[in-house]
Write an enzyme that holds these catalytic residues in place. Sequence first.
Site, short mmCIF file in Angstrom:
data_model
loop_
_atom_site.label_atom_id
_atom_site.label_comp_id
_atom_site.label_asym_id
_atom_site.label_seq_id
_atom_site.Cartn_x
_atom_site.Cartn_y
_atom_site.Cartn_z
N THR A 171 0.84 -1.21 0.00
CA THR A 171 0.00 0.00 0.00
C THR A 171 0.87 1.25 0.00
O THR A 171 0.38 2.34 -0.28
CB THR A 171 -0.89 0.04 1.27
OG1 THR A 171 -0.05 -0.24 2.40
CG2 THR A 171 -2.00 -1.00 1.20
N GLY A 213 18.46 -12.14 3.49
CA GLY A 213 17.41 -12.39 2.50
C GLY A 213 16.06 -12.72 3.10
O GLY A 213 15.20 -13.31 2.45
N SER A 240 18.50 -4.17 4.05
CA SER A 240 19.06 -3.07 3.24
C SER A 240 18.55 -1.71 3.70
O SER A 240 19.33 -0.76 3.79
CB SER A 240 18.83 -3.28 1.74
OG SER A 240 17.56 -3.77 1.47
N ASP A 279 9.87 0.76 4.71
CA ASP A 279 10.97 0.10 5.42
C ASP A 279 11.92 1.12 6.05
O ASP A 279 12.30 1.00 7.22
CB ASP A 279 11.75 -0.81 4.45
CG ASP A 279 10.85 -1.81 3.76
OD1 ASP A 279 9.70 -1.97 4.18
OD2 ASP A 279 11.31 -2.42 2.78
N TYR A 323 8.19 -7.08 -8.24
CA TYR A 323 7.79 -5.94 -7.42
C TYR A 323 7.51 -4.73 -8.32
O TYR A 323 6.47 -4.08 -8.22
CB TYR A 323 8.90 -5.62 -6.42
CG TYR A 323 8.56 -4.50 -5.46
CD1 TYR A 323 7.97 -4.78 -4.24
CD2 TYR A 323 8.82 -3.17 -5.77
CE1 TYR A 323 7.67 -3.76 -3.34
CE2 TYR A 323 8.53 -2.14 -4.90
CZ TYR A 323 7.94 -2.44 -3.68
OH TYR A 323 7.63 -1.43 -2.81
C1 GLA Z 1 9.06 -3.99 0.26
C2 GLA Z 1 9.24 -2.51 -0.04
C3 GLA Z 1 8.26 -1.64 0.77
C4 GLA Z 1 6.83 -2.17 0.61
C5 GLA Z 1 6.77 -3.68 0.85
C6 GLA Z 1 5.40 -4.24 0.56
O1 GLA Z 1 9.43 -4.24 1.60
O2 GLA Z 1 10.56 -2.09 0.26
O3 GLA Z 1 8.36 -0.30 0.37
O4 GLA Z 1 6.29 -1.82 -0.64
O5 GLA Z 1 7.72 -4.37 0.07
O6 GLA Z 1 4.47 -3.76 1.45
#
Ligand code: GLA
Length: 389
Positions: free
Chosen positions: A35, A124, A130, A175, A225
């Site tokens: 989201t 991982g 990261s 993150d 992604y």
């Molecule tokens: C990864 C991305 C985040 C987010 C999640 C999914 O962790 O780094 O920004 O989009 O996936 O919620």
Amino acid sequence: MEKQLLEKFSEVYGEGGDIREYFAPGRVNLIGEHTDYNGGHVFPCALTLGTYGLARKRQDRKLRFYSVNFSRLGVLESSLDALVPDEKAGWTNYPKGVMWAFEKRGYTFDSGVDFLIYGNIPNGSGLSSSASLEVLTGLMLKDIYGIEELTMQDLALIGQYSENNFNGMNCGIMDQFASAMGKKDCAIFLDTSTLEYEYAPVKLKDARIVITNSKVKHSLVGSAYNDRRNECETALKELQKVVDIKALGDLSEEEFEAHKDAISSEICRRRAKHAVYENQRTIRAVKALKEDNVEEFGRLMNASHVSLRDDYEVSCGEIDILVDLAWKIPGVIGSRITGGGFGGCTVSIVKNDAVDTFIETIGEKYKEAVGHEAEFYVVDIGDGAHKIA
Ligand code: GLA
């Protein structure tokens, strides 16, 4: 830990000078997945697992990097005049990317640095090693170069910018934000369209957060992604022809149902449905938690998993096995995939007296089903990035 790292630093780079120590945590997202690049809400918390960094300024323009985790690589050398992505530079592309992003913001560095890094986030696992390294680097630079005006939120944004533009992963802000802004025993209810946020105490009564690592990471991560992001953008553009919105997160479920036919592809419609419904689920879940309704929070986590599995298609066989097993265990309040997907970890809320059974039963059956072991972490929620005194 800190003392051992200090000794290691002196061993690798020599003693003396102003050696400073820092820590930036990894994160687990409780709900609100995929989201954060759709202007929706997320609800992550910082872990007590994370990345430690020691730094000492140099007199010349050299940059030297040493990771205790990759000790076989030895000291990797670079320079302030070589801040460009380089495949051969391996993990140092993350700290270098952050230095590059500082320069993009107009900061210049007068001298180089010796860095020593150690992380205890499982490799991982999708628990943001990261992002924690990026936020850690930002904090080290802010402190050793005395850049006072930069806030922790700025460091999160700089980290994301470097990840997007230096390391080529088009991630959202979740993150880095969680690593920079985390708070002990709280999750962060963040509106990614405005960056307004609120700390919500995670009061689980007689339950704990258990992370289960599937120990698989399917190789399509990065590209899949970015595909999901593109599909959401396509859906948004089509919706904008019929309804006045800036992001998918602006829609309620009812509004989405009323306008969804504007999205021509069935796949994009399902991706957008997830983004809209997941955002509303996250808002509802935080409300439930505030009302001490942990059971409702768990039901919403389960629904989040179904949506990520069927509509967003970012789960995988191994993760679905972990979640299916968890759902069957009495005392499991909720369980879902967490993070970007295609492997990585699940997050579960498990009653204290069911934690042992959870680990034993899932451990055994998962190994039987996939041929390798899962790993379990009964986690605590920690603070965001900080300097270690
Ligand atoms: C990864 C991305 C985040 C987010 C999640 C999914 O962790 O780094 O920004 O989009 O996936 O919620």
